[in-house]
Design a protein around this motif. Structure first.
Motif, PDB file in Angstrom:
ATOM      1  N   ASP A 110       0.932  -1.008   0.043  1.00  0.00           N
ATOM      2  CA  ASP A 110      -0.139  -0.022  -0.080  1.00  0.00           C
ATOM      3  C   ASP A 110       0.750   1.229  -0.176  1.00  0.00           C
ATOM      4  OD1 ASP A 110      -2.342   1.463   2.386  1.00  0.00           O
ATOM      5  OD2 ASP A 110      -2.118   1.726   0.386  1.00  0.00           O
ATOM      6  N   VAL A 111       0.831   1.971  -1.056  1.00  0.00           N
ATOM      7  CA  VAL A 111       1.993   2.940  -1.210  1.00  0.00           C
ATOM      8  C   VAL A 111       1.370   4.511  -1.483  1.00  0.00           C
ATOM      9  CG1 VAL A 111       3.783   3.684  -2.798  1.00  0.00           C
ATOM     10  CG2 VAL A 111       3.417   1.493  -2.040  1.00  0.00           C
ATOM     11  N   ASP A 112       1.778   5.245  -1.030  1.00  0.00           N
ATOM     12  CA  ASP A 112       1.382   6.822  -1.216  1.00  0.00           C
ATOM     13  C   ASP A 112       2.392   7.414  -2.175  1.00  0.00           C
ATOM     14  OD1 ASP A 112      -0.081   8.304   2.005  1.00  0.00           O
ATOM     15  OD2 ASP A 112      -0.785   6.779   0.487  1.00  0.00           O
ATOM     16  N   THR A 113       1.886   7.889  -3.285  1.00  0.00           N
ATOM     17  CA  THR A 113       2.943   8.578  -4.093  1.00  0.00           C
ATOM     18  C   THR A 113       2.546  10.286  -3.968  1.00  0.00           C
ATOM     19  OG1 THR A 113       1.447   8.693  -6.023  1.00  0.00           O
ATOM     20  CG2 THR A 113       2.957   6.640  -5.864  1.00  0.00           C
ATOM     21  N   LEU A 114       3.122  11.223  -4.734  1.00  0.00           N
ATOM     22  CA  LEU A 114       2.785  12.598  -4.748  1.00  0.00           C
ATOM     23  C   LEU A 114       1.361  12.689  -5.548  1.00  0.00           C
ATOM     24  CD1 LEU A 114       6.204  14.025  -5.603  1.00  0.00           C
ATOM     25  CD2 LEU A 114       5.065  14.026  -3.251  1.00  0.00           C
ATOM     26  N   GLU A 115       0.948  11.707  -6.294  1.00  0.00           N
ATOM     27  CA  GLU A 115      -0.079  12.030  -7.045  1.00  0.00           C
ATOM     28  C   GLU A 115      -1.114  11.216  -6.488  1.00  0.00           C
ATOM     29  OE1 GLU A 115       3.487  12.868  -9.216  1.00  0.00           O
ATOM     30  OE2 GLU A 115       2.804  11.052  -8.561  1.00  0.00           O
ATOM     31  N   ASN A 116      -0.892  10.120  -5.933  1.00  0.00           N
ATOM     32  CA  ASN A 116      -2.084   9.130  -5.258  1.00  0.00           C
ATOM     33  C   ASN A 116      -1.856   8.825  -3.825  1.00  0.00           C
ATOM     34  OD1 ASN A 116      -3.992   8.954  -7.789  1.00  0.00           O
ATOM     35  ND2 ASN A 116      -1.964   8.513  -8.620  1.00  0.00           N
ATOM     36  N   ALA A 117      -2.687   8.508  -3.079  1.00  0.00           N
ATOM     37  CA  ALA A 117      -2.575   7.935  -1.642  1.00  0.00           C
ATOM     38  C   ALA A 117      -3.338   6.528  -1.848  1.00  0.00           C
ATOM     39  CB  ALA A 117      -3.172   8.723  -0.839  1.00  0.00           C
ATOM     40  N   GLY A 118      -2.755   5.516  -1.212  1.00  0.00           N
ATOM     41  CA  GLY A 118      -3.225   4.296  -1.014  1.00  0.00           C
ATOM     42  C   GLY A 118      -3.256   3.455  -2.294  1.00  0.00           C
ATOM     43  N   MET A 119      -2.136   3.622  -3.012  1.00  0.00           N
ATOM     44  CA  MET A 119      -2.215   2.814  -4.302  1.00  0.00           C
ATOM     45  C   MET A 119      -1.628   1.400  -3.786  1.00  0.00           C
ATOM     46  SD  MET A 119       0.055   5.429  -7.088  1.00  0.00           S
ATOM     47  CE  MET A 119      -0.191   3.979  -8.377  1.00  0.00           C
ATOM     48  N   ASP A 120      -2.464   0.505  -4.804  1.00  0.00           N
ATOM     49  CA  ASP A 120      -2.286  -1.017  -4.103  1.00  0.00           C
ATOM     50  C   ASP A 120      -1.426  -1.801  -5.513  1.00  0.00           C
ATOM     51  OD1 ASP A 120      -4.390  -3.966  -4.465  1.00  0.00           O
ATOM     52  OD2 ASP A 120      -2.792  -3.349  -3.071  1.00  0.00           O
ATOM     53  N   ILE A 121      -0.055  -1.958  -5.102  1.00  0.00           N
ATOM     54  CA  ILE A 121       0.921  -2.265  -6.014  1.00  0.00           C
ATOM     55  C   ILE A 121       1.224  -3.823  -5.799  1.00  0.00           C
ATOM     56  CG2 ILE A 121       3.110  -1.926  -6.854  1.00  0.00           C
ATOM     57  CD1 ILE A 121       1.302   0.562  -7.100  1.00  0.00           C
ATOM     58  N   TRP A 122       1.359  -4.423  -6.713  1.00  0.00           N
ATOM     59  CA  TRP A 122       1.845  -6.076  -7.126  1.00  0.00           C
ATOM     60  C   TRP A 122       3.023  -6.021  -7.643  1.00  0.00           C
ATOM     61  CZ3 TRP A 122      -0.855  -9.841  -4.450  1.00  0.00           C
ATOM     62  CH2 TRP A 122      -2.274  -9.095  -4.056  1.00  0.00           C
ATOM     63  N   GLY A 123       3.914  -7.102  -7.099  1.00  0.00           N
ATOM     64  CA  GLY A 123       5.232  -7.688  -7.883  1.00  0.00           C
ATOM     65  C   GLY A 123       4.594  -8.699  -8.931  1.00  0.00           C
ATOM     66  N   LYS A 124       5.610  -8.971  -9.712  1.00  0.00           N
ATOM     67  CA  LYS A 124       5.371 -10.157 -10.824  1.00  0.00           C
ATOM     68  C   LYS A 124       5.550 -11.438 -10.245  1.00  0.00           C
ATOM     69  CE  LYS A 124       6.525  -7.125 -14.625  1.00  0.00           C
ATOM     70  NZ  LYS A 124       7.350  -7.010 -15.885  1.00  0.00           N
ATOM     71  N   GLY A 125       5.715 -11.694  -8.807  1.00  0.00           N
ATOM     72  CA  GLY A 125       5.731 -13.085  -8.578  1.00  0.00           C
ATOM     73  C   GLY A 125       7.196 -13.843  -8.560  1.00  0.00           C
ATOM     74  N   THR A 126       7.188 -14.749  -7.709  1.00  0.00           N
ATOM     75  CA  THR A 126       8.448 -15.547  -7.645  1.00  0.00           C
ATOM     76  C   THR A 126       8.065 -16.895  -7.402  1.00  0.00           C
ATOM     77  OG1 THR A 126      10.653 -15.864  -6.855  1.00  0.00           O
ATOM     78  CG2 THR A 126       9.193 -14.906  -5.000  1.00  0.00           C
ATOM     79  N   LEU A 127       8.406 -17.733  -7.893  1.00  0.00           N
ATOM     80  CA  LEU A 127       8.030 -19.434  -7.901  1.00  0.00           C
ATOM     81  C   LEU A 127       8.899 -20.130  -6.794  1.00  0.00           C
ATOM     82  CD1 LEU A 127       6.216 -21.972  -8.815  1.00  0.00           C
ATOM     83  CD2 LEU A 127       7.966 -22.306 -10.479  1.00  0.00           C
ATOM     84  N   VAL A 128       8.075 -20.674  -5.990  1.00  0.00           N
ATOM     85  CA  VAL A 128       8.434 -21.370  -4.674  1.00  0.00           C
ATOM     86  C   VAL A 128       7.957 -22.895  -5.095  1.00  0.00           C
ATOM     87  CG1 VAL A 128       8.587 -22.004  -2.137  1.00  0.00           C
ATOM     88  CG2 VAL A 128       8.910 -19.597  -3.101  1.00  0.00           C
ATOM     89  N   THR A 129       8.933 -23.679  -5.202  1.00  0.00           N
ATOM     90  CA  THR A 129       8.592 -25.252  -5.538  1.00  0.00           C
ATOM     91  C   THR A 129       9.295 -25.961  -4.379  1.00  0.00           C
ATOM     92  OG1 THR A 129       8.709 -24.836  -8.010  1.00  0.00           O
ATOM     93  CG2 THR A 129       8.652 -27.151  -7.160  1.00  0.00           C
ATOM     94  N   VAL A 130       8.315 -26.888  -3.539  1.00  0.00           N
ATOM     95  CA  VAL A 130       8.658 -27.770  -2.730  1.00  0.00           C
ATOM     96  C   VAL A 130       8.596 -29.012  -3.099  1.00  0.00           C
ATOM     97  CG1 VAL A 130       8.440 -28.226  -0.247  1.00  0.00           C
ATOM     98  CG2 VAL A 130       8.066 -25.929  -0.840  1.00  0.00           C
ATOM     99  N   SER A 131       9.899 -29.731  -3.131  1.00  0.00           N
ATOM    100  CA  SER A 131       9.728 -31.190  -3.882  1.00  0.00           C
ATOM    101  C   SER A 131      10.857 -31.897  -3.354  1.00  0.00           C
ATOM    102  CB  SER A 131       9.583 -31.041  -5.274  1.00  0.00           C
ATOM    103  OG  SER A 131       9.385 -32.402  -5.944  1.00  0.00           O
ATOM    104  N   PRO A 132      10.762 -33.319  -3.400  1.00  0.00           N
ATOM    105  CA  PRO A 132      11.842 -34.155  -2.925  1.00  0.00           C
ATOM    106  C   PRO A 132      12.908 -34.020  -3.818  1.00  0.00           C
ATOM    107  CG  PRO A 132       9.894 -35.292  -2.625  1.00  0.00           C
ATOM    108  CD  PRO A 132       9.395 -34.228  -3.163  1.00  0.00           C
TER     109      PRO A 132
END
Length: 120
Positions: A98-120
């Motif tokens: 949840d980010v405030d910029t000079l232009e907008n308050a309360g922007m909802d920002i997402w990253g592109k993701g990182t894969l986690v694999t749990v396997s033997p």
């Protein structure tokens, strides 16, 4: 423009550990709540953990006692330490802020993701 960039995903055996990082960059005034979500194949995205700017943390029941969220406000970075990993933790992990910029308050920002694999 504000960006969130995740890192630290990968392949790990059951019982192992991983530490995810997510750094905010760009032009902003302040970063407030930061969270980690995950989405497993064929499932909806779910909240894993969230942390306020004053370090109040909350966790999904499925990860309590195994995962720990923390943040560095100086560097606008959030971390997710994942221990005792299980195959059901396999998912793409997304950072959210949840980010405030000079232009907008309360922007909802997402990253592109990182894969986690749990396997033997």
């Amino acid at each position: 423009q504000v960006r969130l960039v995740e890192s630290g995903g990968g392949l790990v055996q059951p019982g192992g550990s991983l530490r995810l990082s997510c750094a905010a960059s760009g032009s902003f005034v302040r970063v407030y709540g930061m969270s980690w979500y995950r989405q497993a194949p064929g499932k909806q995205r779910e909240l894993v953990a969230t942390i306020t700017r004053t370090d109040v943390a909350n966790y999904a029941d499925s990860v309590k006692g195994r995962f720990a969220i923390s943040r560095d406000n100086t560097n606008n970075t959030v971390y997710l330490q994942m221990n005792s990993l299980k195959p059901e933790d396999t998912a793409v992990y997304y950072c959210n802020a949840d980010v405030d910029t000079l232009e907008n308050a309360g922007m909802d920002i997402w990253g592109k993701g990182t894969l986690v694999t749990v396997s033997p």
